[in-house]
Motif scaffolding. Structure first.
Motif, short mmCIF file in Angstrom:
data_model
loop_
_atom_site.label_atom_id
_atom_site.label_comp_id
_atom_site.label_asym_id
_atom_site.label_seq_id
_atom_site.Cartn_x
_atom_site.Cartn_y
_atom_site.Cartn_z
N THR A 38 0.84 -1.20 0.00
CA THR A 38 0.00 0.00 0.00
C THR A 38 0.88 1.25 0.00
O THR A 38 0.37 2.36 0.19
N ALA A 66 -2.23 5.02 0.09
CA ALA A 66 -3.31 4.87 1.06
C ALA A 66 -3.44 6.15 1.88
O ALA A 66 -2.47 6.90 2.03
N GLY A 113 -7.49 3.32 -0.31
CA GLY A 113 -6.17 3.22 -0.91
C GLY A 113 -6.16 2.31 -2.12
O GLY A 113 -7.21 1.89 -2.61
#
Length: 215
Positions: free
Chosen positions: A86, A90, A147
């Motif tokens: 991520t 995010a 995200g």
């Protein structure tokens, strides 16, 4: 008659205003994501997938403290190392975990991490072609948000286990055998063309000059 109407109007207005105020305070609850529970894990493959943990609850083993989680089922397209990330994608403090799948409750944990790139996360783990793995996406201490989850791999094609920087092998002073056969490239372009690299992690035991060579 006119006086009577005038006296009743304030009462009607007050009742209407009260009803409007009461409605404004009754906020609807956020709907849970479709993949809120492990049993409802959504199929996912390599590439980028947008996600949201808004309204999510926690449905996973406490051994990895992921909260407000959602679930994906990843089937490896090859044998090697897969990475799930991520990083830079995010809006909140993410936490990631992976398990041998596809059975719920989640099976053996094979990866669990937090804050590998600021407050966001990357995990890497070995996969076997055709095997299913559960990916758990959540937050630290109840954090939620949106995200993009990016899955890369498998890389290495069954090459060295330290093919990726994230899987660097710990070494100490002395001689360490290595192989770059089957390795891929996982290095910053700023360090020249490079290619087919493997990674090691060394923790200094004193303040001095360290020499590393393959001479």
């Amino acid at each position: 008659m006119l006086t009577s109407l005038h006296r009743h109007r304030p009462r009607l207005f007050a009742a209407a205003a009260g009803a409007a105020l009461s409605g404004a305070l009754a906020l609807p609850a956020l709907a849970q994501p479709a993949n809120n529970n492990c049993a409802d894990a959504l199929p996912i493959s390599n590439g980028a997938t947008a996600f949201s943990t808004l309204g999510a609850t926690t449905d996973g083993p406490a051994a990895c403290p992921v909260n407000q989680d959602i679930w994906y089922l990843y089937t490896a397209s090859g044998t090697g190392t897969a990475s799930v990330s991520t990083c830079g994608a995010a809006t909140y403090d993410t936490y990631l975990a992976a398990y041998n799948g596809p059975t719920c409750p989640a099976g053996a944990q094979i990866a669990c991490a937090d804050d590998t790139c600021g407050v966001q996360t990357t995990i890497s783990f070995q996969v076997v072609s055709g095997a299913p793995y559960l990916i758990r996406v959540g937050g630290f201490a109840g954090s939620v948000g949106t995200g993009t989850l990016t899955i890369t791999g498998p890389t290495g094609g069954g090459g060295p286990p330290n093919d990726l920087c994230a899987n660097a092998r710990d070494i100490t002073i002395g001689t360490s055998a290595f192989s770059t056969i089957g390795a891929t490239t996982d290095s910053p372009a700023a360090c020249g063309p490079g290619g087919h690299d493997v990674w090691f992690r060394y923790t200094a035991i004193s303040t001095s000059t360290l020499q590393v060579d393959t001479c």
